[in-house]
Design an enzyme around this catalytic site. Structure first.
Site: not given
Ligand code: H2U
Ligand code: ZN
Length: 345
Positions: A76-77, A114, A152, A158, A163, A165, A295
């Site tokens: 993650n950037d 996408h 998420n 949020g 795409h 992910h 789980h």
């Protein structure tokens, strides 16, 4: 008049976290005059030149994604944790405790397409994601005591990008939710010499009333203590502590159950159903964890349509979590929905 849990307010105990929740079944029919969320349009292109996750595109920091065929993982950037936080320091005061936190965060693209979601992906590609989750868990567990694999989904949760992910956060501490589940599973094992969630899944399979989908190795169900209206769990029917311990046949079955569950979710309100989901695997602290069962939790925010969301406020925020629709009612609704996606009919 005798107490009837289908009619009368009651509290249910979450045996996995040792927390109570309030259930108010008589309230499920109350009218809604509150906020209605805008429904995001379902139409998306297979490739979006402006998406930072699509193959070949450039991310915010200038890195270019490879032309990946199936899935792709990168650091993650904008990670919330740092790998090199200095460890000497912190506070050990009864009122002001502080610990340095180390960790890393990754982003995992589930598909190059996408426009897809887990519900719309082939089971073979979902299995590819399960394999990647497994290898990332193995790798990160060499360095970090806990690795959270999660997704998420949807703007309402949020999520910044449609795409398909997920994210992976690994850290040098056992986070709160995991700690609660660890304590409960350890205590149950000490008392019964059986994993809590293995006994639980067997009892749920006998009772049948909260089962959403029962497959060969895995079950999707609405837990007895569910808080979110359509909250579910995916549970193994055999003893296994982590997703990187599954064999090929078990992974095939898990991919199938994930697809069925997310398809049912989409069919519920005929929308691309938002949720936060994630895997709880045993911590990598060098112990055996015979008490721990891997789980997944699925926490969807929707309440009664694609646009009405459950809000956590008032009594729930200040006193105790509460739900109207019972877990059994939610399970019937999900169970009875088709396993074929509404877009494929
Ligand atoms: P969501 O799953 O909440 O949409 O987050 C996607 C992550 O992608 C987010 O944590 C990261 C953000 O930091 N990201 C990158 O790593 N590189 C980018 O170029 C944009 C976003
Ligand atoms: Zn994209």
């Amino acid at each position: 008049m005798a107490f009837d849990s289908k009619e009368h307010p009651h509290r249910r105990f979450n045996a996995l976290t040792n927390e109570w929740i309030l259930v108010s079944p008589h309230r499920a029919k109350r009218p809604w005059n509150g906020q209605v969320e805008k429904q995001a349009s379902d139409e998306k292109p297979s490739y979006d030149p402006n998406c930072y996750l699509c193959p070949g595109n450039t991310r915010v920091n200038g890195d270019k994604n490879p032309d990946y065929e199936h899935n792709f993982v990168f650091t993650n950037d904008f990670a919330a944790l740092m790998e090199d936080t200095p460890l000497d320091g912190g506070l050990n005061d009864d009122l002001f405790k502080e610990q340095p936190a180390r960790g890393t965060a990754k982003v995992i693209c589930f598909s190059k397409d996408h426009s897809k979601t887990i519900a719309l992906m082939d089971e073979a590609d979902i299995k590819g994601v399960i394999n990647l989750w497994g290898s990332e868990l193995t790798e990160l567990s060499k360095k970090y005591v806990y690795t959270q694999l999660f997704e998420n989904r949807g703007a309402i949760m949020g999520c910044s990008n449609p795409h398909p992910h997920g994210q992976i956060w690994a850290c040098n501490f056992i986070p709160e939710e995991i700690n609660k589940e660890l304590n409960a599973q350890k205590a149950y094992y000490a008392k019964h010499q059986r994993p809590l969630l293995l006994d639980y899944v067997e009892k749920e399979l006998e009772k049948k009333e909260r089962i959403v989908y029962d497959s060969k190795y895995f079950v999707a169900l609405v837990p007895f203590w569910a808080f979110w209206p359509f909250e579910t769990m995916i549970l193994p029917k055999f003893a296994v502590s982590a997703i990187n311990c599954l064999n090929e046949e078990q992974k095939d079955d898990l991919a199938h159950v994930m697809k069925v569950l997310t398809t049912k979710y989409d069919n519920l309100f005929e929308c691309s159903f938002p949720y936060s989901m994630g895997w709880h695997n045993a911590p990598a602290d060098g112990q055996d964890h015979v008490e721990w069962q891997m789980h997944a939790h699925y926490y969807p925010p929707l309440l009664r349509s694609a646009t009405v969301k459950k809000f956590v406020a008032g009594f729930e925020l200040l006193a105790e979590k509460q739900r109207d629709l019972t877990a059994e009612q939610a399970a019937v609704r999900l169970r009875e929905l088709s396993n074929t996606h509404y877009l494929h009919k």
